[in-house]
Design a protein around this motif. Sequence first.
Motif: not given
Length: 448
Positions: A76, A79, A83, A419, A421-422, A424-427, A433, A447
Motif C-alpha cells: 500500500e 504503490k 507514483h 487492465n 490501471l488496477r 495505480v492509486p486513485a490519488k 498530479c 489535473c
Amino acid sequence: MRKTTTLTLLLSVLLLSCTQDDTYVPIASDLDLELKNLLLDTSQEQGLSYFILPESDEYTNIPQDPLNPITKEKVELGKLLLHETALGNNPKMVTMKATYSCASCHQAAAGFSSGLRQGIGECGEGFGSKGKGRIINTGVPVDSVDIQPLRSPTLLHVAYQDVMLWNGQFGGTGTNEGTQANWTTIQENFLGFEGVEVQAIKGQGVHRLLVDDEFVTSHGYAALFDAAFSEVEKSKRYSTRNAALAIAAYERTLLANQSPWQQWLKGDTNAMRVTEKRGAIAFFSTAKCYECHTGPALNDKRFHAFGMGDFDNSDQAIVLEKEDFENVKKGRGGFTKNPEDDYKFKTPTLYNLVDNGFYGHGGTFTSVREVVAYKNKGVAQSKDVPTKNLASQFGTIHLTDQEIDDITAFIEYSLQDSNLLRYVPAKLNSGLCFPNNDKQSQVDLGCN
C-alpha cells in the motif's frame, strides 16, 4: 435421399475448408492439445502450471527477497511512493522540485515502462498519450536532465529476476554472487538484498528522489510508514531504505496475470484466437523463443547477445558524457569485465510489450514484428558484437512469414494485460498530479 446425402457431403467439405479460418473452433481445439503437449515438454514436465502467474495479493506465491517479506502494508505504501511526485524532492534544478516520480519512466499506460525510446525524469515536460508526449525542457542545461543511456525496462515481473538493469549490476545475491569486486560504485549490493530492493534504494539517489522526516510528515505518510515498518525504531523509520523496501514490495506484485495467455493457461481455451495459438506453438517449438523466455514471466536469469543497436546510432537519443557509454554498450560484460559477457543483455519479460512502442536495450525497433524478423534473419545491427558472443538462436530458426506473423500476434495480444490501471492509486497523499507534475503534464493529464 440422394439429395440429402449430397448436401451432407457438401457441408462436410465446407467445414473442412474452414480449417483456414481463424474462427473455426474444432481446429482451435486441436491447437490447444498441441500447445499443451509442447508446454509439458518445455516445462520440465510441470505442464501449464509452470507458466501461471499468481494473483497479485497471493504474497506467499510471489518470489520475494527473504530480507524484505511482502506485506499488504508495504505494498500500500509502495504503490503511493512509486507514483508520488512530491518524492521528486532533490532536483538539480530548484524549479523542477516535485514535478517527477519513479513512474515518470515506469507508468502503467506504457506497460510500466516510459512509452519513449529514452525515459525522462527530472527536466522533462508533458505527458501526451501513454507518456509518448514527454519531451526535454529546452530551458535547462542538457546535463541537468535525468535521462538514461538505455531504454527504461518495464517493472512488470521484476519478482522473477534477482538482479536489475539491463546489465544486472543491481543485486547482492544469486546471479551476482562472485561479482563483488565490481561493486565499488554499488555499495548497496553489500546490504545483501536482491536486485529489486537494491535498485529501489540506489535509484532514489540516482533519480533525485528524497524521503526524509519532512516529506513524511508534510504529506501524511507517517501512518503508512508506521504500519509497514512498526518493528523499526521510530527514529529510523522514515528513511530512504524503508521507502525502497516498500516500493520493491509493491513492484513485486506487478503481474500481468489477466492477460489472455494467462486466462488460457487457467482453462479458458477461448481466451486466445487461432493465430495467437499458432504463434504460441511456434514460440515453444521451431522459433526456440522458450529457450530464453520461459516460466511465469517468460524470461530467464541469463544474459544474451542479439547484436541490437544502441542510442549512439541515432540522433533521436542523448547520451551524457558521464555515462561511460562505451562501457554501457557492453552490457553484462561492462559490469563483470569478462569479455565473454560483452554485449549481452538481460532477458526481458515479453508481457505488455505492445504498450511501449520501442524494443531492444537501445530502443532501435518500433514494432514487435521487426524484432521477431530481425532475430530470424540474423544480421546484427551493431558491428561491435563478436560473432562468438551472439546467441545461438540468432539467425538459426528459419521461420516462415506466417510463423513470424503468428508469433507477433501471440506476443502483442495474448501477452497484453489490458487492465494494468488496477495497480495505480486513485490519488496521492500529496494531492499532486502524477506520474508527472510539471505544468504541461498537468494539462495533459487533466489535473488542473
